[in-house]
Design an enzyme around this catalytic site. Sequence first.
Site, PDB file in Angstrom:
ATOM      1  N   LYS A  93     -17.755  20.465  32.811  1.00 53.89           N
ATOM      2  CA  LYS A  93     -17.383  20.235  31.161  1.00 53.89           C
ATOM      3  C   LYS A  93     -16.094  20.124  31.091  1.00 53.89           C
ATOM      4  CE  LYS A  93     -18.719  19.678  26.947  1.00 53.89           C
ATOM      5  NZ  LYS A  93     -18.022  18.192  27.186  1.00 53.89           N
ATOM      6  N   GLN A 114      -9.695  24.398  33.108  1.00 53.82           N
ATOM      7  CA  GLN A 114     -10.936  24.226  32.151  1.00 53.82           C
ATOM      8  C   GLN A 114     -11.991  25.349  32.729  1.00 53.82           C
ATOM      9  OE1 GLN A 114     -10.783  21.513  30.000  1.00 53.82           O
ATOM     10  NE2 GLN A 114     -12.543  22.744  28.870  1.00 53.82           N
ATOM     11  N   LYS A 129     -12.593  17.606  34.557  1.00 51.05           N
ATOM     12  CA  LYS A 129     -11.677  16.752  33.823  1.00 51.05           C
ATOM     13  C   LYS A 129     -11.562  15.402  34.261  1.00 51.05           C
ATOM     14  CE  LYS A 129      -9.248  17.573  30.015  1.00 51.05           C
ATOM     15  NZ  LYS A 129      -9.336  18.327  29.040  1.00 51.05           N
ATOM     16  N   ASP A 169     -10.095  13.557  24.991  1.00 54.74           N
ATOM     17  CA  ASP A 169      -9.035  14.318  25.109  1.00 54.74           C
ATOM     18  C   ASP A 169      -7.874  13.465  24.444  1.00 54.74           C
ATOM     19  OD1 ASP A 169      -7.715  16.837  26.653  1.00 54.74           O
ATOM     20  OD2 ASP A 169      -6.475  15.245  27.373  1.00 54.74           O
ATOM     21  N   THR A 212     -10.611  22.297  17.799  1.00 49.32           N
ATOM     22  CA  THR A 212      -9.638  22.853  18.723  1.00 49.32           C
ATOM     23  C   THR A 212      -8.667  23.538  17.811  1.00 49.32           C
ATOM     24  OG1 THR A 212     -10.002  21.012  20.435  1.00 49.32           O
ATOM     25  CG2 THR A 212      -8.037  22.376  20.532  1.00 49.32           C
TER      26      THR A 212
END
Length: 447
Positions: A93, A114, A129, A169, A212
Amino acid sequence: MAIKNSYLQGVLEDVKKRNPGEPEFLQAVTEVLESLEPVADKRPDLIEAGVFDCIVEPERIIKFRVPWMDDNGKVHVNRGFRIQFNSAIGPYKGGLRLHPSVNESVIKFLGFEQVFKNSLTGLPIGGGKGGSDFDPKGKSDNEVMRFCQSFMTELYRHIGADTDVPAGDIGVGAREIGYLFGQYKKITNEYVGVLTGKGLTYGGSLARKEATGYGLCYFTNEMLADKGDSFKGKTVVISGSGNVAIYATEKATELGGKVIALSDSNGYIVDEDGIDLDLVKQIKEVERKRIKEYVNTKKNAKYVEGCSGIWSVKCDIALPCATQNELDEKAANELVAGGCKLVAEGANMPCTPQAVDVFRKNKILFGPAKAANAGGVATSALEMSQNSMRYGWSFEEVDGKLQGIMKSIFENAAKAAKEYGFEDDLVVGANIAGFLKVAETMKAYGV
């Protein structure tokens, strides 16, 4: 901090030999291994099982070309990456980043971080990622669509709802996720939760966009509360003006703080009256313009060219939310001189090791990214849960779960730091707490 344990010294030397010319990845590995020294001293069984050696090596690196055609019929070729770093505790993930700075080192550093961030959430997700050196800025919707379709035409064979679930992202928002998911669906003839950050009409989660930035402030609030303090009456400087910065501004204001500065890659604005967030959203989310447009409406505000100068603005709390290594030793000293009492990372590794040393020496409370900005991936995992159930929670339900997760991350990091003799050092605490869950699982699996 320097590694004294001879075994970990050897692990780091091997990483350096295998990954020359990858400064971001080496920086991330060095910082984590330094923090894990007390674990290595205390847990020889993990050394024996080869866990430290394995955890610094990605399980899989996927690298591919991405050809696409612009609106004039010219063909361009970019590089695509997906690094599946560790799946010990769940499917890979982590986000997809579209930015000219993307290379293998950057994606490896992000994937490595991550692993520990995802472990800290307490949810069953591994670390990965991906991304490309494609720059969506200045591209038409059709150009972005053609790029995303080409990217997914290769990526689709490596991902899946129970294998690897990418998210957004930098450079990947709702538009890009829509194009990516649409192409995945066409190719596979499957409607599954293979991407997160999706639109609300096709499986997205309420509160994901805010997660976030909100999570960063919830974590910061826990740091403050632990010292008997709060956001109330505090001045806040936030770098960036993208998704994380915007929603950190919103939540910090809601919690009683006053955000007085934001930035983009060209420069920064200062508004001592407090940032007008509605205006920022209009400029950045609707018009997709530069932050300097703010002063055309707010005449009392000022705009300064050069984004790095934002850390010279006096504040109580600094939240770097732009990009890696944006806050260096000089900037850290400027924050100390300006009376800053707390720094928490909203971006991935935005503070250099030298900056973190300055914060330690001056007893500035510091929240590392893998703990402080884990709210996004935590809510992505909640989106995965909703997709699996074919169900959706309300905004309040998701936000409530997010608050609980961020509180738990702080408590676990603080507890680990204290247990291993580094009380209040959340860098060490977060690395140890994140590592141990993954390490125990890797050991259980055998070699």
